[in-house]
Motif scaffolding. Sequence first.
Motif, PDB file in Angstrom:
ATOM      1  N   GLU A 123       0.830  -1.202   0.000  1.00 47.69           N
ATOM      2  CA  GLU A 123       0.000   0.000   0.000  1.00 47.69           C
ATOM      3  C   GLU A 123       0.866   1.255   0.000  1.00 47.69           C
ATOM      4  OE1 GLU A 123      -2.569  -0.350   3.401  1.00 47.69           O
ATOM      5  OE2 GLU A 123      -3.740  -1.974   2.499  1.00 47.69           O
ATOM      6  N   PHE A 124       1.928   1.259   0.825  1.00 51.23           N
ATOM      7  CA  PHE A 124       2.816   2.418   0.886  1.00 51.23           C
ATOM      8  C   PHE A 124       3.558   2.618  -0.428  1.00 51.23           C
ATOM      9  CE2 PHE A 124       3.147   1.583   5.689  1.00 51.23           C
ATOM     10  CZ  PHE A 124       2.045   2.382   5.937  1.00 51.23           C
ATOM     11  N   GLU A 125       3.976   1.524  -1.064  1.00 57.43           N
ATOM     12  CA  GLU A 125       4.665   1.628  -2.346  1.00 57.43           C
ATOM     13  C   GLU A 125       3.738   2.198  -3.417  1.00 57.43           C
ATOM     14  OE1 GLU A 125       6.149  -2.328  -2.983  1.00 57.43           O
ATOM     15  OE2 GLU A 125       7.993  -1.937  -1.867  1.00 57.43           O
ATOM     16  N   ALA A 126       2.488   1.774  -3.412  1.00 56.08           N
ATOM     17  CA  ALA A 126       1.525   2.299  -4.386  1.00 56.08           C
ATOM     18  C   ALA A 126       1.278   3.788  -4.140  1.00 56.08           C
ATOM     19  CB  ALA A 126       0.212   1.516  -4.304  1.00 56.08           C
ATOM     20  N   GLU A 127       1.147   4.159  -2.884  1.00 59.23           N
ATOM     21  CA  GLU A 127       0.932   5.571  -2.551  1.00 59.23           C
ATOM     22  C   GLU A 127       2.155   6.400  -2.922  1.00 59.23           C
ATOM     23  OE1 GLU A 127      -0.043   8.308   1.377  1.00 59.23           O
ATOM     24  OE2 GLU A 127      -0.527   6.171   1.417  1.00 59.23           O
ATOM     25  N   LEU A 128       3.343   5.874  -2.662  1.00 62.89           N
ATOM     26  CA  LEU A 128       4.572   6.573  -3.026  1.00 62.89           C
ATOM     27  C   LEU A 128       4.651   6.764  -4.536  1.00 62.89           C
ATOM     28  CD1 LEU A 128       7.311   7.795  -2.279  1.00 62.89           C
ATOM     29  CD2 LEU A 128       8.261   5.473  -2.365  1.00 62.89           C
ATOM     30  N   GLU A 129       4.293   5.740  -5.289  1.00 67.08           N
ATOM     31  CA  GLU A 129       4.306   5.830  -6.750  1.00 67.08           C
ATOM     32  C   GLU A 129       3.353   6.931  -7.231  1.00 67.08           C
ATOM     33  OE1 GLU A 129       5.337   5.199 -10.617  1.00 67.08           O
ATOM     34  OE2 GLU A 129       6.287   4.259  -8.877  1.00 67.08           O
ATOM     35  N   GLU A 130       2.163   6.986  -6.641  1.00 69.52           N
ATOM     36  CA  GLU A 130       1.207   8.039  -7.004  1.00 69.52           C
ATOM     37  C   GLU A 130       1.776   9.414  -6.701  1.00 69.52           C
ATOM     38  OE1 GLU A 130      -2.723   7.600  -5.358  1.00 69.52           O
ATOM     39  OE2 GLU A 130      -2.736   5.454  -5.787  1.00 69.52           O
TER      40      GLU A 130
ATOM     41  N   GLN B 173       4.950  10.264  -6.443  1.00 65.43           N
ATOM     42  CA  GLN B 173       6.053  10.542  -7.364  1.00 65.43           C
ATOM     43  C   GLN B 173       5.533  10.986  -8.722  1.00 65.43           C
ATOM     44  OE1 GLN B 173       8.159   6.804  -7.005  1.00 65.43           O
ATOM     45  NE2 GLN B 173       9.763   7.742  -5.756  1.00 65.43           N
ATOM     46  N   GLN B 174       4.471  10.346  -9.207  1.00 69.04           N
ATOM     47  CA  GLN B 174       3.897  10.738 -10.493  1.00 69.04           C
ATOM     48  C   GLN B 174       3.299  12.139 -10.413  1.00 69.04           C
ATOM     49  OE1 GLN B 174       1.190   7.595 -11.585  1.00 69.04           O
ATOM     50  NE2 GLN B 174       2.837   6.218 -12.205  1.00 69.04           N
ATOM     51  N   ALA B 175       2.642  12.440  -9.307  1.00 72.32           N
ATOM     52  CA  ALA B 175       2.069  13.781  -9.134  1.00 72.32           C
ATOM     53  C   ALA B 175       3.178  14.827  -9.085  1.00 72.32           C
ATOM     54  CB  ALA B 175       1.221  13.832  -7.865  1.00 72.32           C
ATOM     55  N   LEU B 176       4.269  14.504  -8.403  1.00 75.22           N
ATOM     56  CA  LEU B 176       5.400  15.432  -8.327  1.00 75.22           C
ATOM     57  C   LEU B 176       6.020  15.648  -9.697  1.00 75.22           C
ATOM     58  CD1 LEU B 176       7.315  17.155  -6.617  1.00 75.22           C
ATOM     59  CD2 LEU B 176       8.660  15.079  -6.203  1.00 75.22           C
ATOM     60  N   GLU B 177       6.190  14.578 -10.453  1.00 73.35           N
ATOM     61  CA  GLU B 177       6.738  14.707 -11.807  1.00 73.35           C
ATOM     62  C   GLU B 177       5.839  15.567 -12.685  1.00 73.35           C
ATOM     63  OE1 GLU B 177       7.359  10.732 -13.243  1.00 73.35           O
ATOM     64  OE2 GLU B 177       8.973  10.352 -11.812  1.00 73.35           O
ATOM     65  N   THR B 178       4.530  15.412 -12.550  1.00 75.27           N
ATOM     66  CA  THR B 178       3.581  16.218 -13.310  1.00 75.27           C
ATOM     67  C   THR B 178       3.709  17.688 -12.935  1.00 75.27           C
ATOM     68  OG1 THR B 178       2.048  14.364 -13.461  1.00 75.27           O
ATOM     69  CG2 THR B 178       1.137  16.552 -13.856  1.00 75.27           C
ATOM     70  N   LEU B 179       3.790  17.960 -11.635  1.00 81.17           N
ATOM     71  CA  LEU B 179       3.941  19.343 -11.182  1.00 81.17           C
ATOM     72  C   LEU B 179       5.259  19.939 -11.657  1.00 81.17           C
ATOM     73  CD1 LEU B 179       2.576  19.148  -7.529  1.00 81.17           C
ATOM     74  CD2 LEU B 179       1.557  20.342  -9.465  1.00 81.17           C
ATOM     75  N   GLU B 180       6.331  19.166 -11.596  1.00 81.22           N
ATOM     76  CA  GLU B 180       7.628  19.655 -12.056  1.00 81.22           C
ATOM     77  C   GLU B 180       7.601  19.941 -13.557  1.00 81.22           C
ATOM     78  OE1 GLU B 180      10.204  16.543 -10.682  1.00 81.22           O
ATOM     79  OE2 GLU B 180      10.606  17.577  -8.784  1.00 81.22           O
TER      80      GLU B 180
END
Length: 113
Positions: A74-81, A83-90
Motif C-alpha cells: 500500500e505504501f509503495e503504491a501511494e509513493l508511486e502516485e 512521485q507521479q504527481a510530483l513529476e507532473t507538477l515539475e
Amino acid sequence: MGRTNPTFRDQLRHLEEQWATYRRALRYDHQEHFDRLFEYARAHADASGHQNPTDPMPAILLSIALEHERHLQEFEAELEELQQALETLEALESAETAEKHSDRAEEPANVDA
C-alpha cells in the motif's frame, strides 16, 4: 468426539497472556505497536487454525509478516502516485518557466535614443 487440541484462537489468547508482563514493561508508546502485532495474528486466525499447529508462533509470525507485506504494498503504491504527481507538477512548472523565458525573448528591446 470433541476437539483434542485447543483452537488457534485459544492458543493465541494464551500466548498473549504469557507476554503480558513483557507488554507492561514496554514504554507506553510501544505498547500499541505490540498490541497491533497480535491484532494482525487475530486477523489471520482462521487461516492459521486450518494449519492446526501445535506451536502457534510460526503462524503468528507469518500473519505479522503478511500484514507488513500488505502495508508495504500500500505504501509503495501511494509513493508511486505521489512521485507521479510530483513529476507532473515539475513538468508544468518547467513548461511555465520556459514560456516566461520565451515571452521575454520576444519582447522588443527598449532603446532610448
